[in-house]
Scaffold this motif. Sequence first.
Motif, PDB file in Angstrom:
ATOM      1  N   MET A   1      27.533   2.422   9.880  1.00  0.00           N
ATOM      2  CA  MET A   1      28.036   1.551   8.827  1.00  0.00           C
ATOM      3  C   MET A   1      26.876   0.702   8.301  1.00  0.00           C
ATOM      4  SD  MET A   1      31.081  -1.318   9.003  1.00  0.00           S
ATOM      5  CE  MET A   1      32.422  -0.150   8.951  1.00  0.00           C
ATOM      6  N   ALA A   2      26.789   0.590   6.998  1.00  0.00           N
ATOM      7  CA  ALA A   2      25.726  -0.196   6.369  1.00  0.00           C
ATOM      8  C   ALA A   2      25.931  -1.679   6.661  1.00  0.00           C
ATOM      9  CB  ALA A   2      25.716   0.042   4.863  1.00  0.00           C
ATOM     10  N   VAL A   3      24.822  -2.371   6.775  1.00  0.00           N
ATOM     11  CA  VAL A   3      24.852  -3.806   7.047  1.00  0.00           C
ATOM     12  C   VAL A   3      24.538  -4.552   5.759  1.00  0.00           C
ATOM     13  CG1 VAL A   3      23.764  -5.670   8.354  1.00  0.00           C
ATOM     14  CG2 VAL A   3      24.132  -3.451   9.433  1.00  0.00           C
ATOM     15  N   LYS A   4      25.319  -5.574   5.476  1.00  0.00           N
ATOM     16  CA  LYS A   4      25.069  -6.433   4.313  1.00  0.00           C
ATOM     17  C   LYS A   4      24.341  -7.668   4.792  1.00  0.00           C
ATOM     18  CE  LYS A   4      28.578  -5.001   1.120  1.00  0.00           C
ATOM     19  NZ  LYS A   4      29.451  -5.439   0.062  1.00  0.00           N
ATOM     20  N   ASP A   5      23.207  -7.942   4.149  1.00  0.00           N
ATOM     21  CA  ASP A   5      22.425  -9.102   4.529  1.00  0.00           C
ATOM     22  C   ASP A   5      22.860 -10.327   3.742  1.00  0.00           C
ATOM     23  OD1 ASP A   5      20.931  -7.685   6.407  1.00  0.00           O
ATOM     24  OD2 ASP A   5      19.500  -7.012   4.904  1.00  0.00           O
ATOM     25  N   SER A   6      22.464 -11.470   4.238  1.00  0.00           N
ATOM     26  CA  SER A   6      22.821 -12.750   3.630  1.00  0.00           C
ATOM     27  C   SER A   6      22.635 -12.721   2.119  1.00  0.00           C
ATOM     28  CB  SER A   6      21.948 -13.862   4.220  1.00  0.00           C
ATOM     29  OG  SER A   6      22.159 -15.067   3.532  1.00  0.00           O
ATOM     30  N   PRO A   7      23.593 -13.264   1.366  1.00  0.00           N
ATOM     31  CA  PRO A   7      23.453 -13.329  -0.085  1.00  0.00           C
ATOM     32  C   PRO A   7      22.481 -14.427  -0.541  1.00  0.00           C
ATOM     33  CG  PRO A   7      25.533 -14.309   0.575  1.00  0.00           C
ATOM     34  CD  PRO A   7      24.905 -13.745   1.815  1.00  0.00           C
ATOM     35  N   THR A   8      22.072 -15.296   0.369  1.00  0.00           N
ATOM     36  CA  THR A   8      21.098 -16.338   0.033  1.00  0.00           C
ATOM     37  C   THR A   8      19.729 -15.691  -0.063  1.00  0.00           C
ATOM     38  OG1 THR A   8      22.453 -17.931   1.253  1.00  0.00           O
ATOM     39  CG2 THR A   8      20.178 -18.579   0.757  1.00  0.00           C
ATOM     40  N   SER A   9      19.084 -15.783  -1.226  1.00  0.00           N
ATOM     41  CA  SER A   9      17.883 -14.986  -1.501  1.00  0.00           C
ATOM     42  C   SER A   9      16.761 -15.194  -0.487  1.00  0.00           C
ATOM     43  CB  SER A   9      17.380 -15.240  -2.922  1.00  0.00           C
ATOM     44  OG  SER A   9      17.024 -16.592  -3.085  1.00  0.00           O
ATOM     45  N   TRP A  10      16.439 -16.438  -0.130  1.00  0.00           N
ATOM     46  CA  TRP A  10      15.310 -16.631   0.793  1.00  0.00           C
ATOM     47  C   TRP A  10      15.649 -16.127   2.194  1.00  0.00           C
ATOM     48  CZ3 TRP A  10      15.420 -19.634   5.181  1.00  0.00           C
ATOM     49  CH2 TRP A  10      16.441 -20.577   5.285  1.00  0.00           C
TER      50      TRP A  10
ATOM     51  N   ASN B   1      17.718 -13.584   2.747  1.00  0.00           N
ATOM     52  CA  ASN B   1      17.680 -12.134   2.575  1.00  0.00           C
ATOM     53  C   ASN B   1      16.238 -11.617   2.666  1.00  0.00           C
ATOM     54  OD1 ASN B   1      17.580  -9.507   1.065  1.00  0.00           O
ATOM     55  ND2 ASN B   1      19.786  -9.856   1.095  1.00  0.00           N
ATOM     56  N   GLU B   2      15.313 -12.297   1.996  1.00  0.00           N
ATOM     57  CA  GLU B   2      13.897 -11.902   2.052  1.00  0.00           C
ATOM     58  C   GLU B   2      13.373 -11.998   3.482  1.00  0.00           C
ATOM     59  OE1 GLU B   2      11.832 -14.312  -0.831  1.00  0.00           O
ATOM     60  OE2 GLU B   2      13.160 -13.608  -2.442  1.00  0.00           O
ATOM     61  N   HIS B   3      13.747 -13.049   4.174  1.00  0.00           N
ATOM     62  CA  HIS B   3      13.330 -13.229   5.575  1.00  0.00           C
ATOM     63  C   HIS B   3      13.839 -12.065   6.433  1.00  0.00           C
ATOM     64  CE1 HIS B   3      12.335 -15.599   9.210  1.00  0.00           C
ATOM     65  NE2 HIS B   3      13.443 -15.057   9.697  1.00  0.00           N
ATOM     66  N   ILE B   4      15.113 -11.716   6.262  1.00  0.00           N
ATOM     67  CA  ILE B   4      15.720 -10.627   7.027  1.00  0.00           C
ATOM     68  C   ILE B   4      14.989  -9.314   6.741  1.00  0.00           C
ATOM     69  CG2 ILE B   4      17.789  -9.198   7.305  1.00  0.00           C
ATOM     70  CD1 ILE B   4      19.426 -11.781   6.705  1.00  0.00           C
TER      71      ILE B   4
END
Length: 143
Positions: free
Chosen positions: A1-10, A12-15
């Motif tokens: 199953m695909a994982v959705k990363d945080s919608p907060t841009s910074w 998301n970039e960190h992740i």
Amino acid sequence: MAVKDSPTSWVNEHIQKYVETNGAEGHEWRPGVHTLLLTTKGRKSGEMRRTALIYQPSGDDHVVVASQGGKPTHPAWYLNLEEEPVVDVQVAAEKFQARARTAGPDERDRLWKLMNEVWPAYTDYQQKTDREIPVVVLERIKG
């Protein structure tokens, strides 16, 4: 199953940097401040959701704080783990499953102090909100 990363841009970039480098970049977010990746199952959507959180080790466990910067509501990841406490964790290159639980009153003070040693802003966050900010213990699932 695909994982959705945080919608907060910074975040998301960190992740993305953390995942792409298997923790070589991103585990140490700032000098002396380490992060882990926490993946929870969405309580409404059923989708896997990932965020990056500051942590401290406590024995064999990892401790995180559901601060959301002192907002009046708990972060979505915390609400998710209340519904489904089995989570996926990545600490640097190490990946494992854990069972999340909110620290009880007998241990919360000690763990709150531990987390404030690495991120003193938690005290400020607590002063911004009437809710008691949860301290979460991630207990590795053996096996």
